[in-house]
Design a protein around this motif. Structure first.
Motif, PDB file in Angstrom:
ATOM      1  N   LEU A  30     -42.718  47.073 -11.579  1.00 37.48           N
ATOM      2  CA  LEU A  30     -43.875  47.903 -11.236  1.00 37.48           C
ATOM      3  C   LEU A  30     -43.559  49.371 -11.508  1.00 37.48           C
ATOM      4  O   LEU A  30     -44.384  50.104 -12.074  1.00 37.48           O
ATOM      5  N   GLU A  31     -42.359  49.803 -11.120  1.00 36.94           N
ATOM      6  CA  GLU A  31     -41.968  51.186 -11.381  1.00 36.94           C
ATOM      7  C   GLU A  31     -41.745  51.421 -12.870  1.00 36.94           C
ATOM      8  O   GLU A  31     -42.182  52.434 -13.426  1.00 36.94           O
ATOM      9  N   GLY A  33     -43.117  50.006 -15.403  1.00 43.39           N
ATOM     10  CA  GLY A  33     -44.376  50.083 -16.137  1.00 43.39           C
ATOM     11  C   GLY A  33     -45.201  51.304 -15.826  1.00 43.39           C
ATOM     12  O   GLY A  33     -46.088  51.678 -16.606  1.00 43.39           O
ATOM     13  N   THR A  34     -44.922  51.956 -14.690  1.00 41.44           N
ATOM     14  CA  THR A  34     -45.723  53.109 -14.270  1.00 41.44           C
ATOM     15  C   THR A  34     -45.136  54.419 -14.768  1.00 41.44           C
ATOM     16  O   THR A  34     -45.877  55.325 -15.160  1.00 41.44           O
ATOM     17  N   GLN A  40     -37.584  54.740 -17.802  1.00 48.22           N
ATOM     18  CA  GLN A  40     -37.675  53.305 -17.530  1.00 48.22           C
ATOM     19  C   GLN A  40     -36.326  52.684 -17.143  1.00 48.22           C
ATOM     20  O   GLN A  40     -36.250  51.864 -16.223  1.00 48.22           O
ATOM     21  N   PRO A 196     -49.518  55.337 -17.144  1.00 48.90           N
ATOM     22  CA  PRO A 196     -48.451  54.327 -17.145  1.00 48.90           C
ATOM     23  C   PRO A 196     -47.930  54.075 -18.553  1.00 48.90           C
ATOM     24  O   PRO A 196     -48.704  54.047 -19.520  1.00 48.90           O
ATOM     25  N   ILE A 199     -48.441  48.864 -19.324  1.00 45.66           N
ATOM     26  CA  ILE A 199     -49.311  48.093 -18.428  1.00 45.66           C
ATOM     27  C   ILE A 199     -48.836  46.651 -18.277  1.00 45.66           C
ATOM     28  O   ILE A 199     -48.852  46.095 -17.165  1.00 45.66           O
ATOM     29  N   LEU A 202     -46.096  46.684 -15.753  1.00 49.17           N
ATOM     30  CA  LEU A 202     -46.688  47.002 -14.450  1.00 49.17           C
ATOM     31  C   LEU A 202     -47.336  45.750 -13.852  1.00 49.17           C
ATOM     32  O   LEU A 202     -47.143  45.434 -12.675  1.00 49.17           O
ATOM     33  N   GLY A 255     -54.206  49.981 -13.433  1.00 51.93           N
ATOM     34  CA  GLY A 255     -53.216  50.366 -12.437  1.00 51.93           C
ATOM     35  C   GLY A 255     -53.712  50.102 -11.031  1.00 51.93           C
ATOM     36  O   GLY A 255     -52.970  49.572 -10.182  1.00 51.93           O
ATOM     37  N   HIS A 258     -54.011  46.193 -10.301  1.00 55.38           N
ATOM     38  CA  HIS A 258     -52.776  45.482 -10.016  1.00 55.38           C
ATOM     39  C   HIS A 258     -52.084  45.965  -8.745  1.00 55.38           C
ATOM     40  O   HIS A 258     -51.203  45.270  -8.214  1.00 55.38           O
ATOM     41  N   ASN A 259     -52.445  47.123  -8.245  1.00 57.02           N
ATOM     42  CA  ASN A 259     -51.942  47.564  -6.946  1.00 57.02           C
ATOM     43  C   ASN A 259     -52.846  47.105  -5.803  1.00 57.02           C
ATOM     44  O   ASN A 259     -52.409  47.088  -4.652  1.00 57.02           O
ATOM     45  N   LEU A 308     -45.842  56.412  -7.791  1.00 54.42           N
ATOM     46  CA  LEU A 308     -46.437  55.080  -7.673  1.00 54.42           C
ATOM     47  C   LEU A 308     -47.436  54.976  -6.525  1.00 54.42           C
ATOM     48  O   LEU A 308     -47.983  53.901  -6.282  1.00 54.42           O
TER      49      LEU A 308
END
Length: 400
Positions: A30-31, A33-34, A40, A196, A199, A202, A255, A258-259, A308
């Motif tokens: 998640l991190e 991809g954001t 990364q 992001p 995606i 993420l 974003g 998915h959150n 995030l």
């Protein structure tokens, strides 16, 4: 029969620990991809090393602070009851290690690596176990005081407040201590967009978290005889409610979409064993909308650079979950009862205070003593090259 029950409980809790351990891969992706591409690798390394440091901190200090249990005896004591006490430690460790994993997303792209590991050690050794012990082990008589005054104790079945709200509010303290990423907010009031970087990653992180969450919630029963299908279905309904609310409020932004399920699952943890599934749907939907609204507000109007959105997602939705257990867990709204709204409010506020004070103390001390932020050149080059000397796409550094 007793041996079979013990063995079943060991397996049950072990499977829960493994599912929550897998959630840390979700935090990582998640991190990853954001954040921007130049950060990364750092996202991946942070989550893994934070977990390793958390294990050391919780094994030697934190578990004792929370439960008064230490592991400085012979191994023969650990194999009693099939090693149940050890797998219970493993399960609760994965919860404790979620705190720095949550914080990691908020401070991404500009935090120094080794000081963050130091913060992880202090938080998992002292700050988190202090509140965990109060609410889940009855330390300092707070739960007895609630029961004497209101007839019931503070209820947090799977950690909306104990884990998520505490992690989110510690994250807020860390973000405020660090300040915004350079160039994020211009002097004329404009906000520089940092979309992001990936995606699909993420989304993968979100899905891993969603699946693991059913271990996080259902296995919080900690024994086979207490397992409840109600917890599973309530988790499902809250996830769905959070997804659809974030889809609508976020105007199809991937974003937010998915959150959204994560917001719903954060909120339902506390009362997942009490609520009616329709109540859980509402709790999740409110959390999904709350996350989108507050993420936008904090980033654009208040200019809090929480990468995030860990404070809206975990801090605020976790606090909402603690309070929601006192609302939707009541018999009047189809729940099982045995909860008090005032107690839920007081307990939630207590978690916020402990997290803010503890987070400010830890990051304030580290900022004063060693510094917690990358310098301007390191941040410009990215944490991957500055800290780890390699990028996620190393072929661009290759000389032909």
């Amino acid at each position: 029969m007793e041996q079979l029950k013990t063995s079943s409980d060991v397996l049950f809790v072990l499977l829960g620990a493994i599912m929550v351990l897998a959630m840390h891969a979700g935090f990582a992706f998640l991190e990853l991809g954001t954040v921007r591409k130049k950060n990364q690798v750092n996202a991946l390394v942070k989550i893994l090393t934070d977990f390793a440091v958390s294990t050391i901190a919780y094994f030697f200090i934190g578990y004792g602070v929370a439960y008064g249990i230490h592991f400085f005896t012979g191994a023969e004591t650990f194999v009693q009851r099939g090693g149940y006490d050890l797998v219970k430690f493993f399960f609760l460790l994965t919860f404790a290690a979620a705190i720095p994993a949550i914080v990691s997303g908020g401070i991404a792209e500009r935090a120094r690596f080794l000081p963050q590991l130091g913060a992880t050690f202090l938080i998992v050794s002292f700050v988190y176990p202090f509140f965990e012990g109060i609410m889940w082990n009855g330390n300092f008589g707070v739960q007895k005081w609630f029961e004497a005054g209101f007839g019931v104790q503070f209820h947090d079945f799977a950690g909306s407040v104990v884990v998520h709200a505490v992690g989110g509010w510690i994250g807020l303290a860390a973000v405020l201590m660090l300040g915004a990423r350079r160039g994020r907010y211009n002097k004329d009031g404009a906000v520089a967009a940092h979309p992001p970087s990936n995606i699909p990653f993420l989304a993968l992180g979100a899905w891993i978290l969603v699946v693991g969450w059913f271990g996080f919630n259902v296995m919080s029963a900690q024994s086979m005889d207490k397992i409840s299908g109600l917890v599973a279905v309530n988790s499902l309904m809250a996830m769905v409610g959070g997804t659809l609310a974030a889809l609508a409020a976020g105007r199809n932004d991937p974003g937010f979409v998915h959150n959204g399920p994560l917001a719903g699952l954060v909120a339902v943890c506390a009362g997942s064993d009490l609520m009616h599934p329709i109540g859980a749907l509402f709790v999740g939907a409110i959390a999904g909308g709350l996350f989108v609204w507050m993420f936008t507000l904090t980033q654009n109007r208040w200019k809090i650079d929480d990468v995030l959105g860990v404070w809206p997602l975990h801090g605020l939705c976790g606090a909402w979950g603690g309070i929601a257990a006192g609302i939707f867990g009541s018999k009047a709204l189809g729940g099982l009862g045995g909860v008090s709204l005032p107690v839920q409010v007081f307990g939630t506020l207590g978690g916020i205070v402990v997290a803010l004070v503890g987070g400010a103390a830890v990051y304030g001390l580290l900022k004063l003593v060693v510094g917690i932020r990358l310098d301007a050149e390191e941040e410009f080059n990215g944490a991957d090259l500055s800290i780890h000397k390699i990028s996620a796409t190393a072929e661009r550094e290759t000389l032909w």
